[in-house]
Design an enzyme around this catalytic site. Sequence first.
Site, PDB file in Angstrom:
ATOM      1  N   ASP A   1      33.336  15.543  55.886  1.00 26.15           N
ATOM      2  CA  ASP A   1      34.760  15.852  56.034  1.00 26.15           C
ATOM      3  C   ASP A   1      35.027  16.826  57.172  1.00 26.15           C
ATOM      4  O   ASP A   1      36.154  17.301  57.333  1.00 26.15           O
ATOM      5  CB  ASP A   1      35.360  16.366  54.722  1.00 26.15           C
ATOM      6  CG  ASP A   1      34.759  17.676  54.253  1.00 26.15           C
ATOM      7  OD1 ASP A   1      33.591  17.949  54.589  1.00 26.15           O
ATOM      8  OD2 ASP A   1      35.438  18.431  53.532  1.00 26.15           O
TER       9      ASP A   1
ATOM     10  N   SER B   1      32.145  16.522  50.482  1.00 23.81           N
ATOM     11  CA  SER B   1      31.501  17.317  51.526  1.00 23.81           C
ATOM     12  C   SER B   1      30.087  16.824  51.834  1.00 23.81           C
ATOM     13  O   SER B   1      29.904  15.689  52.225  1.00 23.81           O
ATOM     14  CB  SER B   1      31.490  18.800  51.132  1.00 23.81           C
ATOM     15  OG  SER B   1      32.795  19.270  50.948  1.00 23.81           O
TER      16      SER B   1
ATOM     17  N   ASP C   1      34.387  19.912  57.939  1.00 24.52           N
ATOM     18  CA  ASP C   1      34.696  21.335  57.854  1.00 24.52           C
ATOM     19  C   ASP C   1      33.452  22.180  58.116  1.00 24.52           C
ATOM     20  O   ASP C   1      33.543  23.390  58.276  1.00 24.52           O
ATOM     21  CB  ASP C   1      35.348  21.710  56.528  1.00 24.52           C
ATOM     22  CG  ASP C   1      34.489  21.419  55.302  1.00 24.52           C
ATOM     23  OD1 ASP C   1      33.399  20.841  55.451  1.00 24.52           O
ATOM     24  OD2 ASP C   1      34.927  21.774  54.184  1.00 24.52           O
TER      25      ASP C   1
ATOM     26  N   ASP D   1      29.630  17.556  58.839  1.00 29.65           N
ATOM     27  CA  ASP D   1      29.411  16.921  57.541  1.00 29.65           C
ATOM     28  C   ASP D   1      30.494  15.856  57.339  1.00 29.65           C
ATOM     29  O   ASP D   1      31.350  15.654  58.215  1.00 29.65           O
ATOM     30  CB  ASP D   1      29.377  17.967  56.432  1.00 29.65           C
ATOM     31  CG  ASP D   1      30.718  18.636  56.190  1.00 29.65           C
ATOM     32  OD1 ASP D   1      31.571  18.625  57.109  1.00 29.65           O
ATOM     33  OD2 ASP D   1      30.933  19.190  55.093  1.00 29.65           O
TER      34      ASP D   1
END
Length: 468
Positions: free
Chosen positions: A253, A103, A255, A251
Site C-alpha cells: 500500500d 500492508s 506507506d 510495500d
Amino acid sequence: MPLIASISGIRGVVGDGLTPEVLVRYASAFGAWCRSQTIEGERPTVVVGRDGRTTGDLCSRIVTATLQAAGCDVVDAGLATTPTVEMAVPKVGAAGAVMLSASHNPEQWNALKLLNSAGEFLSPEEADQVLALADLTLDADTTHAVAYGHVGTYREQDFLDYHIDQILALDFIDPGLIAQQGYSVVVDGINSVGGFAIPALLERLGVTDVTVLNGEPTGRFAHNPEPLPAHLTQITSAVAESGADLGIVVDPDADRLAFVADGGEFFGEELTQVLAADFLMRKTPGPFATNLSSSRAIEDVMGGFGYPVHRSKVGEINVVGVMKETEAVLGGEGNGGVILPALHYGRDGLVGVAMALQHLAETGEALSQIKARFPTYVIAKHKLPLEGLGDPHALLEALAAQYDNRDDVRLSTLDGVKLDLNEGWVHLRPSNTEPIVRVYAEAGSQAAADALAIRFKQELMGSVATAG
C-alpha cells in the site's frame, strides 16, 4: 486463523478469520460511528480505497455497499495507496475512510484500515468506540442499517494526481533540479499500487529513465511483500547490473519505503527516516518523533543538528500523537515510514521518494556516499508465534521483572519490553498485525544483533515458568 483488531485495523486471512460477515460487521459499525461524528440529519461521506490484492475488489464491494446501507455517501478511490486515501479524506470533507490493505502481510491477508475525519488512523479511544458498535451487531436483532430514504450514494474518484500535486507544491521540492540530474531509477512495485503510483510521481519529478519491476497490480506478489533484504534480490541485482542511481521499494500500500543504493547495496528501511531527517533538518529544523523499535541512528543524526528525538509506542497513530505533543517537524518508523506534517500526518512512501531525490540533487552525492556518512547499526527482526506461549503480556512482565533496577540496563515497559544495553538494544512486544511476539534487536553487526534477539527469545521462553 484469528482476526486481529487493533489500532492498525481489522486484519485477517480472507475466508479464514476475515469473512464477508466480518467485513459487514465492522464496515457497518464504522458507518454508524461516522454518522455519530456528523451533524444530525446529514449523511457522512466515507472514502474507500484498496491496494492491489486479489481480494481487494471483492472486499471493497462488500464494504462500500455496507457503508451505503449504514447511511454513508461513499467515494470509491479504487486502487490507491494508503497515503493517497489519507489525503483524500480532508480533500472531500469526509467523516473517515476505509483503506483495504494488509500492508506487508502475505497476499492471502487483507484488512480494514480505519481513518478519521483528519485522514489519520483512529485513536485508541475512537477505535474502542467502533469496536463497541461492532460488538452490538453480534446480537441478531441489532443492526446499523438505515431506513430506505437515508441510504447513501456512491461515486468514484481518483486522487493520485491530487496527492502528487501536493507533494510538488512543497517549498523544498524542485522538480526542475531533480530532472537536471538525469537519474536512472529502478522501482519494485510488488504487484500492487506502488507499481503505478511511484512511476507517476517520478514522471512528474522529471525522472524519465525508470525501470519498473512487478508493476502490474495483480495482487500476486512476486516475493514476500515485507521490504527486507532477503526478499529484494531481484531489484538489488537489477540496480547493480543496470548501473542505476538507486532503487525504490514499497510495500503493497506504499506507506513503507526502502531504497537500494547505487551499486546494488540495500540501503535499509531503517535508514529511510534517517535520510529524510538528514534532508529536512537543513530546511526546516525541529524535533523528530519515532517509535521504540527504530534504529539509534536517528538519534545520532538528529544530535548532529541539535534537535531531540521523541519515542512512542509502535503504531503510526502513536507516533503521530507524540509528533503533535512535541511539535515535531518530521517523524516516522524504522519500517520505512516517513511522516511529514507539512503534507499530512501519515506514513507516505511517495513524499519519502521526493525528499530523497531532492536531497541527492542538492548534495550532489550518490546514495552510497550518504549511507557512508551515517552510523553503522544492524537490526535483526525475529518473531515468536503466540501459539503455545500462553499470555504474552504475562511473559513480558516476568521478563521485565528480571531486569528491573539493574544499573547496566535501561528498561522501558511503554510498549512491551525494551532493554537498552551497552552493546545494543532489544525490543519484545506483541504484534499489532500478526499473531506473534516481535523480537527486534540492534547492534553493531548482523551477528551481534541476531545473537541479542536469540538470547532474549530464549529468556522470554524461559519466563514461562516464572509467569506461571
